[in-house]
Design a protein around this motif. Structure first.
Motif, PDB file in Angstrom:
ATOM      1  N   VAL A   1       0.810  -1.229   0.000  1.00  0.00           N
ATOM      2  CA  VAL A   1       0.000   0.000   0.000  1.00  0.00           C
ATOM      3  C   VAL A   1       0.838   1.272   0.000  1.00  0.00           C
ATOM      4  CG1 VAL A   1      -1.888  -1.167   1.188  1.00  0.00           C
ATOM      5  CG2 VAL A   1      -0.195   0.065   2.544  1.00  0.00           C
ATOM      6  N   ASP A   2       2.160   1.159  -0.292  1.00  0.00           N
ATOM      7  CA  ASP A   2       2.996   2.368  -0.194  1.00  0.00           C
ATOM      8  C   ASP A   2       2.948   3.239  -1.441  1.00  0.00           C
ATOM      9  OD1 ASP A   2       4.590   1.086  -2.052  1.00  0.00           O
ATOM     10  OD2 ASP A   2       6.445   1.216  -0.890  1.00  0.00           O
ATOM     11  N   GLY A   3       2.239   2.785  -2.497  1.00  0.00           N
ATOM     12  CA  GLY A   3       2.071   3.614  -3.684  1.00  0.00           C
ATOM     13  C   GLY A   3       2.936   3.211  -4.856  1.00  0.00           C
ATOM     14  N   PHE A   4       3.763   2.186  -4.723  1.00  0.00           N
ATOM     15  CA  PHE A   4       4.605   1.748  -5.840  1.00  0.00           C
ATOM     16  C   PHE A   4       3.972   0.581  -6.591  1.00  0.00           C
ATOM     17  CE2 PHE A   4       7.776  -1.403  -7.268  1.00  0.00           C
ATOM     18  CZ  PHE A   4       8.319  -0.692  -8.321  1.00  0.00           C
ATOM     19  N   LEU A   5       3.672  -0.508  -5.898  1.00  0.00           N
ATOM     20  CA  LEU A   5       3.117  -1.689  -6.562  1.00  0.00           C
ATOM     21  C   LEU A   5       1.753  -1.390  -7.171  1.00  0.00           C
ATOM     22  CD1 LEU A   5       4.108  -4.463  -3.973  1.00  0.00           C
ATOM     23  CD2 LEU A   5       5.208  -3.928  -6.151  1.00  0.00           C
ATOM     24  N   VAL A   6       0.960  -0.615  -6.429  1.00  0.00           N
ATOM     25  CA  VAL A   6      -0.351  -0.196  -6.945  1.00  0.00           C
ATOM     26  C   VAL A   6      -0.404   1.324  -6.854  1.00  0.00           C
ATOM     27  CG1 VAL A   6      -2.845  -0.399  -6.713  1.00  0.00           C
ATOM     28  CG2 VAL A   6      -1.381  -2.324  -6.065  1.00  0.00           C
TER      29      VAL A   6
END
Length: 655
Positions: A549-554
């Motif tokens: 949920v840190d903004g990289f994977l999604v």
């Protein structure tokens, strides 16, 4: 013994050497309180002359019926200075329950304890008893990387007031080391899984010696011979007996199946079966008592084994011969003259306390504890020694992170400023920050060892949750910074991140905050679930959650609102990722792919596309990353503080 002269060690008050010990004086079951106060000037321990408990009951809720279930019934006992009491019984008989109850500890989980704990014939509060006693747990609360002398020194530092001079402190330490036969091992470490140290018997002796440094008047021992063979068991108990007799110390120990020689070292014995008393009195009287009620001990039999076999109900069923025998023994004890004499002796101690002006009032005893600020300093010093000696605590992690840095640096080797390398740069940023955090789970075993030591020390009134929390946090900072720096130097320059001194410093800062937050999370999880496998699994799971949920994977514009609003904004990895992205891309440009002379294909739209360039801020805009670095630093610090405060509150409430 290492100290065999008649001169008494200075850590106890003076004693007239011609006087017999208090244990020898109480050779019969007759109370002798008045004699005690007449001769009190000759006793080393003139504060606690007798210790007793009356009508002690412990109840828990039955899991099936939810009704009160008695696990200790109407227990009574009294012991005088210089005497050693063995609490014995088969497994599940209530030995540890009784020991905890009379030590004013939680007898069992969810238990309710009633009855009176008496010292010098008066009820004693848990605060006063904590000042006058020490409790040695069955499991050693020793730090393996410390030497014998260091263990004793830190025990003295946590227990003795600042008014005690350094010279006096060291005299106490050295005298105890000598009296427990550890003189030759004083510079030997206790022992770690990697480096061998003391033997089992030496560790047990050190555990007891470290609790005697404050000159307690009562010593509680929970299974002091567990894990030792008969020879080492005799050795440990014999050392304790010698100290008890020479210094009028009251010793109460739960013990399981001692050898004949070890059993004979005790002055009194309390036998329990299913929480009910079967006998309490002088060891020398036990044989005659059981013979008088019809249970004759065969010749050449280990008395301890005979008594335990007699009251063992492990294989008993209601109505069978074993069950009936134990019922008979407990009933006969309740009706016996010895039991009534025990009640009378307790009553006389209570009466003497009311009428005699010579018996010390234990409620007025002042604490000899160090000042509040002194304890964190002692813990910091101890933790520092442990940290740089214990390979598992930090050095193994340093090697792991250095290996990760070399791995990353060679995999993402010398990335260029072309648009083809933009994604590898982003991947390197995510991988570095995420796995720096994830690998913090390696701190779990080292912290659990510290937590185990803390639990024992807090139970003895030596260390509070605040001092432990502060020292644990502060001692980790320099090591975490070293880890971050050692990781950053090879990784940053091998990968070819933005070549700027300021950018490198910010890179180190973001990873340092990342690691501090990850370790704070490990501490919180380990405090809540102090079991290695559970803490390790949960810490790993949470780190996996933060990665998702840190903004990289999604990307944030795709991330499910539930995960975004419930978890993303409390995800320290998200702020680290954003900060490192800004640090790398805000002041950098990248070359687009040239398709033909004067024509370019640019992966990210920006005002420099016509020149065949991509402005780094366009990459940040694509990930919806702002420029609030100071705010993100503040949020991460707040998250770290939140984890640490929550861990402190759990420590305060639970341990």
């Amino acid at each position: 013994m290492a100290s065999s002269s008649n001169e008494q060690p200075p850590y106890f008050a003076p004693i007239l050497n011609s006087e017999a010990s208090a244990a020898e004086k109480h050779h019969s079951y007759e109370p002798d309180l008045e004699l005690n106060h007449v001769q009190s000037s000759h006793l080393v321990n003139d504060i606690v002359r007798c210790f007793a408990w009356d009508s002690l009951k412990v109840e828990v809720k039955d899991r099936a019926t939810k009704k009160p279930l008695s696990i200790l019934s109407d227990s009574k006992g009294i012991i005088h200075g210089g005497e050693m009491l063995a609490i014995m019984g088969p497994s599940g008989s209530g030995k540890t329950t009784l020991l905890n109850a009379i030590a004013h500890r939680t007898a069992a989980a969810g238990a309710t304890t009633t009855g009176d704990i008496l010292a010098n014939g008066k009820k004693i509060s848990w605060q006063n008893l904590r000042q006058l006693s020490s409790y040695v747990e069955q499991e050693d609360a020793l730090i393996g990387s410390l030497t014998v002398r260091e263990t004793m020194q830190f025990a003295a530092g946590l227990a003795l007031s600042s008014s005690t001079s350094k010279a006096e402190r060291m005299r106490r330490v050295d005298d105890l080391i000598a009296n427990f036969g550890l003189q030759e091992q004083k510079h030997t470490i206790v022992g770690t899984p990697i480096k061998k140290g003391l033997s089992g018997g030496q560790k047990k002796r050190l555990s007891v010696a470290s609790r005697l440094v404050t000159d307690p008047k009562i010593l509680f021992l929970d299974e002091p011979t567990s894990g030792l063979d008969s020879t080492l068991s005799f050795e440990v108990i014999n050392y304790i007996k010698d100290i008890a007799k020479r210094h009028n110390l009251i010793v109460i120990a739960s013990i399981h199946q001692p050898s004949s020689s070890t059993f004979k070292l005790f002055d009194k014995v309390a036998l329990l079966s299913k929480g009910r008393s079967c006998y309490f009195g002088l060891l020398s009287d036990a044989h005659g008592y059981f013979s008088s009620i019809g249970y004759e001990m065969p010749p050449e039999t280990n008395a301890a084994e005979f008594y335990l076999d007699l009251i063992n109900t492990d294989l008993a069923k209601e109505g069978d011969e074993i069950f009936a025998r134990v019922q008979d023994i407990t009933q006969k004890w309740a009706d016996s003259p010895l039991s009534h004499r025990l009640e009378s002796e307790i009553e006389k101690s209570i009466s003497a306390a009311k009428t005699s002006a010579h018996i010390p009032d234990l409620s007025k005893i002042k604490s000899n504890k160090p000042k509040v600020w002194a304890i964190p300093l002692v813990l910091l010093q101890r933790s520092w020694i442990k940290a740089y000696r214990d390979i598992v605590a930090y050095w193994m992690r340093i090697i792991m992170y250095l290996g990760l840095a070399i791995l990353m640096g060679t995999v993402f080797l010398r990335l260029s400023t072309t648009q083809e390398d933009i994604q590898p740069y982003i991947n390197a940023i995510f991988f570095g920050s995420a796995f720096m955090s994830f690998m913090a789970v390696a701190y779990v075993p080292a912290f659990l060892e510290d937590l185990h030591t803390y639990s024992k020390e807090r139970a003895n009134g030596l260390v509070g949750p605040f001092a432990f929390s502060v020292s644990n946090f502060l001692i980790g900072l320099p090591f975490l910074f070293i880890i971050t720096l050692l990781f950053s130097i090879p990784a940053y320059f091998l990968i070819n991140f933005r070549q700027s001194g300021t950018a490198f410093i910010m890179f180190v800062l973001w990873l340092f905050l990342d690691l501090v937050a990850a370790e704070a999370l490990v501490v919180l999880v380990s405090v809540i679930f102090p079991v290695f496998v559970v803490a390790l699994a949960l810490a790993a799971f949470l780190n996996g959650l933060w990665m998702c949920v840190d903004g990289f994977l999604v990307p944030m514009n795709v991330l499910n609102p539930f995960w975004k609003y419930v978890f993303h904004y409390i995800d320290y990895q998200a702020y680290v990722f954003q900060g490192m992205m800004v640090n790398e891309f805000k002041s950098r440009t990248y070359d687009c792919a040239q398709t033909s002379p004067g024509q370019y294909h640019c992966m990210y739209p920006s005002d420099l596309n016509v020149e065949g360039k991509i402005r780094g801020t366009a990459i940040l805009d694509n990930f919806q990353i702002g420029r609030a670095e100071k705010t993100w630093v503040g949020i991460i610090i707040g998250i770290i503080a939140g984890y640490r405060v929550l861990a402190y509150l759990v420590l305060r409430l639970r341990h």
